[in-house]
Write a protein that holds these residues in place. Sequence first.
Motif, PDB file in Angstrom:
ATOM      1  N   LEU A   1       0.810  -1.218   0.000  1.00  0.00           N
ATOM      2  CA  LEU A   1       0.000   0.000   0.000  1.00  0.00           C
ATOM      3  C   LEU A   1       0.845   1.270   0.000  1.00  0.00           C
ATOM      4  CD1 LEU A   1      -2.854  -0.857   2.534  1.00  0.00           C
ATOM      5  CD2 LEU A   1      -3.133  -0.234   0.150  1.00  0.00           C
ATOM      6  N   GLY A   2       1.973   1.220   0.696  1.00  0.00           N
ATOM      7  CA  GLY A   2       2.776   2.433   0.846  1.00  0.00           C
ATOM      8  C   GLY A   2       3.459   2.888  -0.417  1.00  0.00           C
ATOM      9  N   GLY A   3       3.642   1.987  -1.395  1.00  0.00           N
ATOM     10  CA  GLY A   3       4.436   2.325  -2.559  1.00  0.00           C
ATOM     11  C   GLY A   3       3.948   3.533  -3.344  1.00  0.00           C
ATOM     12  N   PRO A   4       2.787   3.444  -4.016  1.00  0.00           N
ATOM     13  CA  PRO A   4       2.325   4.586  -4.816  1.00  0.00           C
ATOM     14  C   PRO A   4       2.094   5.845  -3.994  1.00  0.00           C
ATOM     15  CG  PRO A   4       1.095   2.592  -5.367  1.00  0.00           C
ATOM     16  CD  PRO A   4       1.894   2.281  -4.138  1.00  0.00           C
ATOM     17  N   LEU A   5       1.551   5.683  -2.774  1.00  0.00           N
ATOM     18  CA  LEU A   5       1.234   6.852  -1.952  1.00  0.00           C
ATOM     19  C   LEU A   5       2.504   7.553  -1.479  1.00  0.00           C
ATOM     20  CD1 LEU A   5      -1.308   8.257  -0.983  1.00  0.00           C
ATOM     21  CD2 LEU A   5      -1.181   6.931   1.127  1.00  0.00           C
ATOM     22  N   LEU A   6       3.476   6.789  -0.957  1.00  0.00           N
ATOM     23  CA  LEU A   6       4.715   7.396  -0.475  1.00  0.00           C
ATOM     24  C   LEU A   6       5.528   7.998  -1.608  1.00  0.00           C
ATOM     25  CD1 LEU A   6       5.916   4.820   2.215  1.00  0.00           C
ATOM     26  CD2 LEU A   6       5.063   7.141   2.597  1.00  0.00           C
ATOM     27  N   PHE A   7       5.521   7.355  -2.759  1.00  0.00           N
ATOM     28  CA  PHE A   7       6.269   7.877  -3.901  1.00  0.00           C
ATOM     29  C   PHE A   7       5.766   9.276  -4.260  1.00  0.00           C
ATOM     30  CE2 PHE A   7       7.968   8.222  -8.154  1.00  0.00           C
ATOM     31  CZ  PHE A   7       9.125   7.462  -8.125  1.00  0.00           C
ATOM     32  N   GLY A   8       4.440   9.437  -4.346  1.00  0.00           N
ATOM     33  CA  GLY A   8       3.877  10.746  -4.660  1.00  0.00           C
ATOM     34  C   GLY A   8       4.025  11.735  -3.532  1.00  0.00           C
ATOM     35  N   LEU A   9       3.843  11.278  -2.292  1.00  0.00           N
ATOM     36  CA  LEU A   9       3.935  12.178  -1.141  1.00  0.00           C
ATOM     37  C   LEU A   9       5.336  12.759  -1.006  1.00  0.00           C
ATOM     38  CD1 LEU A   9       2.560  13.396   1.334  1.00  0.00           C
ATOM     39  CD2 LEU A   9       3.222  11.347   2.618  1.00  0.00           C
ATOM     40  N   LEU A  10       6.360  11.926  -1.117  1.00  0.00           N
ATOM     41  CA  LEU A  10       7.730  12.426  -1.048  1.00  0.00           C
ATOM     42  C   LEU A  10       8.034  13.376  -2.209  1.00  0.00           C
ATOM     43  CD1 LEU A  10       9.867   9.350   0.089  1.00  0.00           C
ATOM     44  CD2 LEU A  10       9.401  11.455   1.353  1.00  0.00           C
ATOM     45  N   GLY A  11       7.482  13.081  -3.368  1.00  0.00           N
ATOM     46  CA  GLY A  11       7.670  13.970  -4.507  1.00  0.00           C
ATOM     47  C   GLY A  11       7.087  15.349  -4.259  1.00  0.00           C
ATOM     48  N   GLU A  12       5.904  15.394  -3.654  1.00  0.00           N
ATOM     49  CA  GLU A  12       5.284  16.677  -3.354  1.00  0.00           C
ATOM     50  C   GLU A  12       6.036  17.428  -2.261  1.00  0.00           C
ATOM     51  OE1 GLU A  12       1.165  16.752  -2.467  1.00  0.00           O
ATOM     52  OE2 GLU A  12       0.595  16.732  -4.587  1.00  0.00           O
ATOM     53  N   LEU A  13       6.466  16.704  -1.221  1.00  0.00           N
ATOM     54  CA  LEU A  13       7.141  17.350  -0.095  1.00  0.00           C
ATOM     55  C   LEU A  13       8.506  17.907  -0.476  1.00  0.00           C
ATOM     56  CD1 LEU A  13       6.289  14.900   2.847  1.00  0.00           C
ATOM     57  CD2 LEU A  13       5.320  17.166   2.413  1.00  0.00           C
ATOM     58  N   THR A  14       9.215  17.209  -1.361  1.00  0.00           N
ATOM     59  CA  THR A  14      10.575  17.612  -1.707  1.00  0.00           C
ATOM     60  C   THR A  14      10.647  18.414  -3.004  1.00  0.00           C
ATOM     61  OG1 THR A  14      11.012  15.543  -2.904  1.00  0.00           O
ATOM     62  CG2 THR A  14      11.518  15.588  -0.535  1.00  0.00           C
ATOM     63  N   GLY A  15       9.568  18.458  -3.767  1.00  0.00           N
ATOM     64  CA  GLY A  15       9.583  19.173  -5.021  1.00  0.00           C
ATOM     65  C   GLY A  15      10.350  18.465  -6.128  1.00  0.00           C
ATOM     66  N   GLY A  16      10.678  17.212  -5.951  1.00  0.00           N
ATOM     67  CA  GLY A  16      11.391  16.421  -6.958  1.00  0.00           C
ATOM     68  C   GLY A  16      11.205  14.950  -6.648  1.00  0.00           C
TER      69      GLY A  16
END
Length: 435
Positions: A364-379
């Motif tokens: 479950l964490g894969g798609p959600l964490l991938f996008g969340l980290l992308g939004e938080l870090t801007g990359g």
Amino acid sequence: MRPSSVAADTDRPSVRPEPRGRVLALVAIVCAALNLRLVVTSLSPLLTTVGDEFGFAATVIGVFGTLPLVAFAIFGLITPAIMRLLGPEATAALSMLLTGVGQVLRAFAPDTGTLLALTGVALTGAALGNVVLPPLIAQYFPDRLAALSTVQMVAIHLGALFPPLVAIPLAELAGWRIALGAWAGIALIASLLWIAQWAGRGRGGTGSRTATATGGPALARPILRIGMAWRMALLFGMVTWNVFTLFTWLPTLLSDAGHSPAAAGSLVSLMVGASLMFGLVAPTITLRAGNTFPIVALGLAGYGVGYLGVALAPGFAPLWVLFLGLGTSLFVVTMTMINARSSTPRGAAALSGFVQGVGSGIALGGPLLFGLLGELTGGWTASYVLVAGGSLLVALVVAYVERTPWTIEAAAESARPPRASQEPRTALDPVPLRG
């Protein structure tokens, strides 16, 4: 060497069920398998277009990417109980009916919430199908496990390959709703085939003459207490983690790197096509292997090279998605292991439900964490390193620990002292590997 390792034979020629009903079962299995990833890949290339109309952001795209895993986790665990209640053929018919109805209705969704809910209905059906097909293959084709695992794999990949290839062109021509709902007919046809198979079994077809998908003795221990089941679930979870991360985010990653949405969809199809090519030999190799670690390690290396390539040199994306296709072919390996590591239909059903249910929950964490980290870090750097790289490392360790094939029945028995008398071995019983 663990006790009672799986035989190296890819098929079990001494088991010869009657051919009556097997042709219809084969067609029904193929049609059902076509839908198991189609529900996901028919939507993911359209999420940017739908998001522009409905007004949702990248986080919601991550939710759509996580939704399949929620369905697979929940229904992976409860499908064996549904199969005991309804029977395997009726469960397969129900799964395809839910998939078809959900796909039709979500094409008319007026807002984000409704689209999520109706996608959940379609995914509920796909989740049921994920679990019920392996034991149905074991039930109808115990003498052709490698061949039928390959057939199932090809159908799953074809169902995943074509929707992203045509989604954007079809949406530009007829609108995204037509592009999304046009695939429902395959699921509805599959439901009719399984209803016919169920009715044929009730009239005394093959299913009534062979072991049912819940047949065989109960496991010696609850599956929750079997370490092998947990390790396989973790391995399946890490593989699925990456499969659905890529289904969800690869179009966005490629679009951010300068590829057009249509080109990004085509590259997703290329990845699925590469996975299909590698997966053609995966069931036979997996069933024959006395040590599955090299197979898994090769696929994980493909993931690693593919991720690095997309991140550092996206201009060569067609090359990198071929490596990602090698990685996603590990899904075929883990699905094959479910049938390879069970010696009874009941064991296959228990292992299939547990591995897919728990494994999907882990993923479950894969798609959600991938996008969340992308939004938080801007990359995407942190997403590549922590979400993708971390999961590959975990999978590598688990694959090494669980490298020697053996059956869930033998694993359940291993903590108990040997019995004074043993029942005669049958053709489906595990046989120690030579050497």
